[in-house]
Each structure stands twice: as C-alpha cells, then as structure tokens.
Design a protein around this motif. Structure first.
Motif, PDB file in Angstrom:
ATOM      1  N   VAL A 152       0.955   3.981  -3.141  1.00 24.69           N
ATOM      2  CA  VAL A 152       0.400   5.335  -2.982  1.00 24.69           C
ATOM      3  C   VAL A 152       1.349   6.397  -3.537  1.00 24.69           C
ATOM      4  O   VAL A 152       2.545   6.312  -3.353  1.00 24.69           O
TER       5      VAL A 152
ATOM      6  N   HIS B 195      -6.689   1.642  -3.027  1.00 26.89           N
ATOM      7  CA  HIS B 195      -5.933   1.361  -1.806  1.00 26.89           C
ATOM      8  C   HIS B 195      -6.171  -0.074  -1.341  1.00 26.89           C
ATOM      9  O   HIS B 195      -5.238  -0.781  -0.970  1.00 26.89           O
TER      10      HIS B 195
ATOM     11  N   LEU C 136       0.840  -1.203   0.000  1.00 28.66           N
ATOM     12  CA  LEU C 136       0.000   0.000   0.000  1.00 28.66           C
ATOM     13  C   LEU C 136       0.875   1.253   0.000  1.00 28.66           C
ATOM     14  O   LEU C 136       0.659   2.183  -0.785  1.00 28.66           O
TER      15      LEU C 136
END
Lengths: 173, 217
Positions: A173, B122, A169
């Motif tokens: 990002v 996400h 993650l």
C-alpha cells in the motif's frame, strides 16, 4: 463440453501421478494449466493456490476454484471428481492388495525407493511456488520468517500465513 | 507373491463392534472442517486414535506409510484406508466425503468472492503474501520429511535427480516418475541373490587362503 473433458482428463492424470502429495504435483499442474492449455495466467494460478491455504481441509481443494474459474459450477464439480475419485479408487484396491503383499520384500523396496523421489518432487513444488510468489525482498523476508518460526516451534501455520498476507498488504500500500 | 492365498478377512470381521457409517462421516467431517492451516493428518490422528479410539497408533502409522507411498493427498488416502477398515466401501466413501465437503464448501465460497474481486490490488497483495508465507511452510514440511527419510547418500542422489529433472530440465512429471521411480525401487530391491553370491565368494576366498597357508607351512 470440450473444455469439461479436457479439465477431467488433466485433473484425473494429476490425481494418479501425485506421488508425494499435492505439493509434488504443483509444478505439473502449473505446466498444464498455465503453459500448455493457457487456461489462466500464472498470477491467477498463484492467487487460487493462496485461497487454498486459508480454507480448512487439504490445501489442494483449491483445484475446484480452477474448475469454477474455467467452466463455472459444472467445472468445479468435474475437477473435484476428477482430482479425487481416481486416486481414491486406486488407494482402495492398493490397500486391499497391500495386506496380501505384506510378506513381499519388494514392498519395502517400493517404499524406500519412492520416498526420495517424493521428496525431490516436493522440493520442485516449493520451488515452483517460490518462483510464482517471491519477486522482491519483502516476499523473500515473509518466506524466511515463516520458515524460521516453524523450524523453531510449533505454531498453527494459518496464523503465520495470515500474518504474511497482512505484511505484504502493508508493504504494497 | 502367492496368488493362491485367500484374501485376508475383511476389516469388518476383525473389529469387535461395527462403527456406524454416520459416525464415520461425522468424525471425518469435523476433522475436515477444523483443520485450518494444513496438517490434516495430525487432526485425523487426534480424532481417530485419541478421541474415538477406532484404531491404535501402530495401525494409524501403517496406514500413513502406505498413504505416503501411493499417489494422491495423504489425508485423502488415509480416509479411504481407515474408512475401509472400519466399514468397507461405505465407510471409505463416508470418510472421504466427510473430510472434503467442509473445505470444498469454503473453497467454493472463497472462489466466487475472489472471482468478483480478483483485480482488486489490495486482495492481490494479501494473496501474494500468503503464497510467499506458504513457501516458508512448504520448505519446513519438505525438510522435516526429508530429514526423517534420509538415510543413505543414494537418497540425496535421487532427491537431486528428481528436482533437476522436473524443475530445471522441465521434464514432464509422468516421464520423470516412470524413469526415476523404477530406478530408485531397483536400487532398494531385495538383496537375496546378491548376498548369496557374496557369501559364496567369501567362503571360497577363505578356503583359498587357508590352502595357501597350509602349503606355506
């Protein structure tokens, strides 16, 4: 209705050919669910597999989510029964027969012979999951670090798996 | 196999005290609810052998050996076998239901939440990381199991042949199992007749050599 029948048939078949357990049957599950019946894409299949890693109990319980995705609650129920019931019935009778076979020397042959086949199938399952999930250096690093730590000492895999999810993650990002 | 032999006594007759079906369900339910991160069999061993002492380690390992040979998930097969041993059909059903219900409830909850959020980038990133990490976990488990069961060079041959058939040649699992399975079992077949022939041959050769030695003198 037709879809429920196909689901029942596919997962009942997977249930009785899962020599070597859940990992061993993963490539065949992917082949049938993704490529033959086109029920979902390979990324959805991978995501559902990952959900199974975070739930308690056998990871392969994730099959109920495949059923849910395709045919709602009824689909989940059908897949749950189809994937577990045939194998349970088979094991029940095989176990009672097994004690009668205890003196048979073919019993050892069966065990010794199926063991390497099961390992080969587990390797295939691992390879199938690697092809679905490792597409860059970060994925490879997460797999390698998990492997390294687990070979080195006993850690609850859930910790490493959560860390793997978090690491990717942050990377994405 | 002697089919005339009567069925072995039902497991219930062997156990001194009868374990309640409710107790079986409760114990397997606890194992099913607490076994995060896989390795359910290890949890079962802790609860059934060490805490409840329903069976000893040898019986547990016997059941595990059979579970690994049979198709299906090891933990589920173990639950059927041990549940049956403790309390027959009802025990087996209670054990499997107990083992699977907690995980199934959590899976369904996760499944519903995921269905609503599955396009969230996400969430997708987290799940990719989880899958990549699972690759490392599966590699460890497979290598450990392979190391334990690998004794002959022929084992490696069967491992490689199975991998090549399923992963590279994309042969369906049913066909791979129906060809490689019998082949591997045949390779490990009981060697009664073979060794008898070998003994006879050695015996004859010995006699032949002693005769030759005799004639030479």
């Amino acid at each position: 209705m037709y879809k429920l029948c196909s689901l029942a048939w596919v997962f009942a078949l997977l249930s009785v050919v899962a020599v070597g357990g859940g990992t061993a049957v993963l490539p065949e599950m992917e082949r049938l669910v993704v490529h033959q019946f086109h029920w979902m894409g390979d990324q959805q299949f991978r995501d559902i597999y990952s959900l199974g890693q975070v739930a308690p109990g056998p990871n392969m319980l994730m099959v109920v989510v495949i059923g849910y995705r395709l045919a709602g609650t009824a689909g989940a129920a059908v897949v749950g029964l189809a994937f577990f019931l045939p194998d349970c019935i088979l094991t029940f009778f095989a176990n009672r027969l097994w004690s009668r076979l205890s003196e048979s020397r073919w019993r050892t042959a069966l065990q010794r012979g199926l063991a390497p086949v099961a390992i080969g199938l587990m390797l295939s399952g691992t390879y199938a999951l690697a092809r679905l999930s490792i597409s860059n250096v970060m994925g490879l690093a997460i797999a390698a670090v998990t492997f390294g730590i687990l070979s080195w000492r006993r850690v609850n895999p859930l910790l490493l798996i959560s860390a793997g999810g978090l690491a990717y993650l942050i990377f994405a990002v | 196999m002697d089919l005339a032999k009567p069925l072995s006594p039902t497991p219930n007759e062997r156990t001194a005290h009868r374990v309640q079906v409710g107790a079986i369900f409760k114990t397997f339910f606890t194992a099913g609810a607490i076994s995060f991160g896989g390795g359910v069999v290890a949890y079962l061993r802790e609860y059934l052998v060490h805490q409840q002492q329903w069976l000893d380690d040898d019986s547990f390992l016997d059941a595990l050996e059979l579970s690994e040979t049979l198709p299906g998930l090891n933990s589920v097969n173990m639950s059927v076998i041990i549940g049956d041993r403790l309390r027959g059909v009802a025990g087996a059903a209670a054990a499997v239901a107990g083992l699977l219900l907690p995980g199934m409830a959590v899976m369904m909850t996760l499944g519903v939440l995921w269905s609503q959020q599955r396009h969230n980038p996400h969430l997708r990133a987290v799940l990719i990381g989880v899958a990549a990490s699972a690759v490392g976990l599966l590699t460890t488990v497979t290598l450990q199991l392979g190391h334990r069961q690998f004794t002959r060079a022929a084992d490696l041959l069967f491992i490689v042949a199975t991998f090549v058939a399923v992963s590279l040649l994309k042969i369906s699992l049913v066909i791979a199992l129906l060809t490689l399975g019998p082949l591997a079992i045949w390779y490990y077949r009981p060697a009664t007749h073979g060794s008898e022939t070998a003994h006879l041959f050695l015996h004859l050769r010995e006699r032949f050599h002693s005769h030759r030695a005799h004639w030479r003198h």
